[in-house]
Design a protein around this motif. Structure first.
Motif, PDB file in Angstrom:
ATOM      1  N   GLY A  68      29.393 104.617 -24.056  1.00  0.00           N
ATOM      2  CA  GLY A  68      29.545 105.967 -23.556  1.00  0.00           C
ATOM      3  C   GLY A  68      28.336 106.842 -23.811  1.00  0.00           C
ATOM      4  N   LEU A  69      27.317 106.327 -24.496  1.00  0.00           N
ATOM      5  CA  LEU A  69      26.118 107.110 -24.746  1.00  0.00           C
ATOM      6  C   LEU A  69      25.270 107.182 -23.488  1.00  0.00           C
ATOM      7  N   VAL A  70      24.655 108.340 -23.295  1.00  0.00           N
ATOM      8  CA  VAL A  70      23.746 108.524 -22.172  1.00  0.00           C
ATOM      9  C   VAL A  70      22.346 108.624 -22.750  1.00  0.00           C
ATOM     10  N   GLY A  71      21.438 107.841 -22.187  1.00  0.00           N
ATOM     11  CA  GLY A  71      20.077 107.843 -22.709  1.00  0.00           C
ATOM     12  C   GLY A  71      19.057 107.670 -21.609  1.00  0.00           C
ATOM     13  N   LYS A  72      17.806 107.907 -21.982  1.00  0.00           N
ATOM     14  CA  LYS A  72      16.695 107.739 -21.057  1.00  0.00           C
ATOM     15  C   LYS A  72      15.889 106.542 -21.516  1.00  0.00           C
ATOM     16  N   VAL A  73      15.597 105.645 -20.587  1.00  0.00           N
ATOM     17  CA  VAL A  73      14.882 104.415 -20.928  1.00  0.00           C
ATOM     18  C   VAL A  73      13.433 104.761 -21.247  1.00  0.00           C
ATOM     19  N   THR A  74      12.987 104.338 -22.449  1.00  0.00           N
ATOM     20  CA  THR A  74      11.607 104.579 -22.848  1.00  0.00           C
ATOM     21  C   THR A  74      10.772 103.311 -22.779  1.00  0.00           C
ATOM     22  N   LYS A  75      11.417 102.160 -22.837  1.00  0.00           N
ATOM     23  CA  LYS A  75      10.679 100.894 -22.764  1.00  0.00           C
ATOM     24  C   LYS A  75      11.577  99.857 -22.108  1.00  0.00           C
ATOM     25  N   ALA A  76      11.072  99.264 -21.035  1.00  0.00           N
ATOM     26  CA  ALA A  76      11.805  98.199 -20.356  1.00  0.00           C
ATOM     27  C   ALA A  76      10.786  97.192 -19.841  1.00  0.00           C
ATOM     28  N   VAL A  77      10.771  96.031 -20.451  1.00  0.00           N
ATOM     29  CA  VAL A  77       9.838  94.985 -20.043  1.00  0.00           C
ATOM     30  C   VAL A  77      10.602  93.982 -19.195  1.00  0.00           C
ATOM     31  N   GLU A  78      10.063  93.679 -18.016  1.00  0.00           N
ATOM     32  CA  GLU A  78      10.721  92.737 -17.120  1.00  0.00           C
ATOM     33  C   GLU A  78      10.748  91.351 -17.762  1.00  0.00           C
ATOM     34  N   GLY A  79      11.901  90.733 -17.715  1.00  0.00           N
ATOM     35  CA  GLY A  79      12.061  89.405 -18.290  1.00  0.00           C
ATOM     36  C   GLY A  79      12.649  89.419 -19.690  1.00  0.00           C
ATOM     37  N   GLU A  80      12.595  90.555 -20.380  1.00  0.00           N
ATOM     38  CA  GLU A  80      13.195  90.658 -21.708  1.00  0.00           C
ATOM     39  C   GLU A  80      14.653  91.076 -21.582  1.00  0.00           C
ATOM     40  N   SER A  81      15.446  90.670 -22.562  1.00  0.00           N
ATOM     41  CA  SER A  81      16.872  90.994 -22.503  1.00  0.00           C
ATOM     42  C   SER A  81      17.189  92.335 -23.150  1.00  0.00           C
ATOM     43  N   GLU A  82      16.205  92.960 -23.804  1.00  0.00           N
ATOM     44  CA  GLU A  82      16.447  94.240 -24.468  1.00  0.00           C
ATOM     45  C   GLU A  82      15.626  95.346 -23.822  1.00  0.00           C
ATOM     46  N   ILE A  83      16.188  96.549 -23.851  1.00  0.00           N
ATOM     47  CA  ILE A  83      15.469  97.746 -23.432  1.00  0.00           C
ATOM     48  C   ILE A  83      15.535  98.739 -24.587  1.00  0.00           C
ATOM     49  N   GLU A  84      14.676  99.748 -24.534  1.00  0.00           N
ATOM     50  CA  GLU A  84      14.707 100.793 -25.543  1.00  0.00           C
ATOM     51  C   GLU A  84      15.088 102.092 -24.849  1.00  0.00           C
ATOM     52  N   ALA A  85      16.080 102.776 -25.394  1.00  0.00           N
ATOM     53  CA  ALA A  85      16.560 104.015 -24.787  1.00  0.00           C
ATOM     54  C   ALA A  85      16.548 105.123 -25.820  1.00  0.00           C
ATOM     55  N   GLU A  86      16.191 106.318 -25.376  1.00  0.00           N
ATOM     56  CA  GLU A  86      16.203 107.500 -26.232  1.00  0.00           C
ATOM     57  C   GLU A  86      17.506 108.246 -25.977  1.00  0.00           C
ATOM     58  N   ILE A  87      18.366 108.309 -27.013  1.00  0.00           N
ATOM     59  CA  ILE A  87      19.685 108.924 -26.846  1.00  0.00           C
ATOM     60  C   ILE A  87      19.702 110.374 -27.337  1.00  0.00           C
ATOM     61  N   ALA A  88      18.686 110.767 -28.110  1.00  0.00           N
ATOM     62  CA  ALA A  88      18.514 112.148 -28.559  1.00  0.00           C
ATOM     63  C   ALA A  88      17.025 112.332 -28.825  1.00  0.00           C
ATOM     64  N   ASP A  89      16.606 113.564 -29.094  1.00  0.00           N
ATOM     65  CA  ASP A  89      15.190 113.803 -29.355  1.00  0.00           C
ATOM     66  C   ASP A  89      14.740 112.993 -30.563  1.00  0.00           C
TER      67      ASP A  89
END
Length: 116
Positions: A68-89
């Motif tokens: 249910g968290l809303v975040g903005k993607v800060t790092k997404a590498v194609e082919g990797e299974s993980e992304i990095e999202a910023e959920i707060a400042d």
């Protein structure tokens, strides 16, 4: 001698084996076809769209995570299974791509400069 006329008439009809077998199988086959077009096929289409959406996540996209968290993607590498999202400042979390429930707003793809 002790047989009623109704039983005697029903026993004479008999019926064709293929017509009774066909009418018996017609209803389950029709039900399967209806279920396929109303339930199975739309669900497969939705799963394909979800997989394509997860595969095309880019930096800057706003995503809703499965918790249910809303975040903005800060790092997404194609082919990797993980992304990095910023959920707060200043709060960044690593998330497995499959745990993204939906992508709210997509960023425009990077346009390649044409050397003409």
């Amino acid at each position: 001698m002790f047989t009623t006329p109704a039983f005697a008439q029903a026993a004479q009809g008999g019926g064709d084996l293929f017509s009774t077998l066909g009418s018996t199988l017609l209803l389950p086959i029709a039900m399967f076809v209806i279920f396929y077009f109303l339930l199975i096929r739309p669900q497969q289409r939705k799963a394909k769209e979800q997989a394509a959406s997860l595969k095309s996540i880019r930096r800057g996209d706003t995503v809703v995570l499965s918790g249910g968290l809303v975040g903005k993607v800060t790092k997404a590498v194609e082919g990797e299974s993980e992304i990095e999202a910023e959920i707060a400042d200043g709060v960044r979390v690593k998330v497995v791509r499959e745990m993204v429930a939906s992508v709210r707003s997509k960023t425009e793809p990077v346009k390649k400069a044409e050397n003409a």
